[in-house]
Write an enzyme that holds these catalytic residues in place. Sequence first.
Site, short mmCIF file in Angstrom:
data_model
loop_
_atom_site.label_atom_id
_atom_site.label_comp_id
_atom_site.label_asym_id
_atom_site.label_seq_id
_atom_site.Cartn_x
_atom_site.Cartn_y
_atom_site.Cartn_z
N CYS A 181 0.84 -1.33 -0.09
CA CYS A 181 -0.06 -0.07 0.14
C CYS A 181 0.73 1.25 -0.06
O CYS A 181 1.63 1.53 0.97
CB CYS A 181 -1.13 -0.16 1.20
N CYS A 192 0.15 3.47 3.01
CA CYS A 192 0.75 3.02 4.14
C CYS A 192 2.29 3.51 4.37
O CYS A 192 2.97 3.73 5.48
CB CYS A 192 0.34 1.64 4.31
N CYS A 248 -10.50 -1.64 -12.41
CA CYS A 248 -10.68 -2.63 -11.38
C CYS A 248 -10.35 -3.89 -11.56
O CYS A 248 -10.97 -4.72 -12.38
CB CYS A 248 -12.14 -2.32 -10.77
N CYS A 289 -13.09 -6.33 -11.02
CA CYS A 289 -14.35 -6.45 -12.28
C CYS A 289 -13.60 -7.29 -13.37
O CYS A 289 -14.44 -7.95 -13.88
CB CYS A 289 -14.37 -4.90 -12.58
#
Length: 509
Positions: free
Chosen positions: A54, A57, A393, A396
Amino acid sequence: MKLFTVLVAVFGLLTVHAADIETEENVLILTDDNFDGAIANNKYILVEFYAPWCVHCVQMDKDYRKAATQLATEMPDCKLAKLDGDSHKRTNRKLNIRGYPTIYFWKNYGKHQITYHGGRTSVDIVNWLKKKTGPPTTTLTTEEAFNKLKDANDVVVVGYFSDVAAKASTAYTGVADSFDDVPFAVVSDSALAATIGLEDGKVAVFKKDYKSPLYDSNEKLLFNVRGERVPLLEEMDTKSAPKIFGGDIQNHALLFLSKAGADFKTHTDNFKTAAAEFKGQMLFIYIDSDQEENKRVMEFFGLSDKDVPTYRVIKMAENMAKYKPEELDLSADAVIKFAQGVLGGVAKRHLMTEEVPADWNTKPVSILVGKNFKEVAYDSNKKVFVEFYAPWCGHCKSLAPIWDQLGEKFGSDENVVIAKMDSTANEVEDFEIQGFPTLKYFPSGSDKVVDYNGDRTLDAMTEFVSSNGEKVSEPDEEGDEVCSAFSCFCFILIYIHNLKHFYHPQSMT
């Protein structure tokens, strides 16, 4: 003696359990095995749930460690900790962690849990924790203490009250208690108040080289402090985003332009002039269109490089309603007039939509856009199942072949419509899409809208449609994950969550 031995053994286990937790620069490293013990054995503990991949993060980590080191000296009862959600999924599931970073605060040895809505700098983290664990105001007795407080913070609020029991002082404390990340101080000495430039019963907001006008400590103080704490115009970046989107002011005017453009100063000066008219009512923000990480932000508003410079207004508390000026006029007067129209309910909400494709219903999966959505989805004579997706995505893309098979399964049934809509380019008025993919079912013979949270297998969704939305197969223990609808605001932890959070976590892709 036997009971004493048992008690010593139990106490010893607890002590060793707490002491055995690994630390990195005063940050406790939590796992599935030691998490419950860490919460139960610490009076105050702030926990960041993160993932090594991340970006946000990683960007926050230095400030998080700096805050932990400061707290070790100033507030030893308050611990900072972090847990790698990728490696410790049991705790993630128990707390329903859906994205990173997610930050929770526990107080009184785990009796109370609070979601952290503060900023990501070390100063923001420490101030937030001081507010949550101590009194809402501090008392200043010397000019040195005042200067030290001001130098350590971007914004400081100070009030002078010769009578601390007066109504104005009580009102001030109430306002101070409503701010998590801004320190409020009280002066009761007249000589110190004169040195600072305060009058009895008055309040001022201080920044590094700025002192606001004096404000009365009354029902308008909250509004005034909100307006003063932010700059007239601020660039949205990793440091400012938490304050921008986590603040109490839910109306935002966003200016999209290139910082390298010849007209940058002209447009930002106009925006500052307009911003001065809306202190405490609307935040004015600019976004550098040259920055790659801002492309998704532009996409969220249906903008591309060819559209800048331009601006939009968004009302976060009203389902993220977006407003687009009818004519592109970036003068201060035009911006003021448009913002007044938005706040006054005169301006009409702007809903993004693509044009209806000529072949929108010629394939097993129909293509919906903003312009034809209601006509198709709310046809009570048909069973309509819609996937709201984003082209970028990953979840998706994984669902796409199954969704195509579902369309083929019902391809010969005229009473069933399997459809999809690109929600990065199309919006509907009735609801907001907060994650991708979102699956919604519109039953025949009804005007209901059913959120589908079942298993995403072909068999499960076939049974669901065949039963007109009555039979739902539950997903496995892990559940089906989604991409954040607003991960386009890639440096915001929760841009919106129940219309209150400010910056959206990176989804667990």
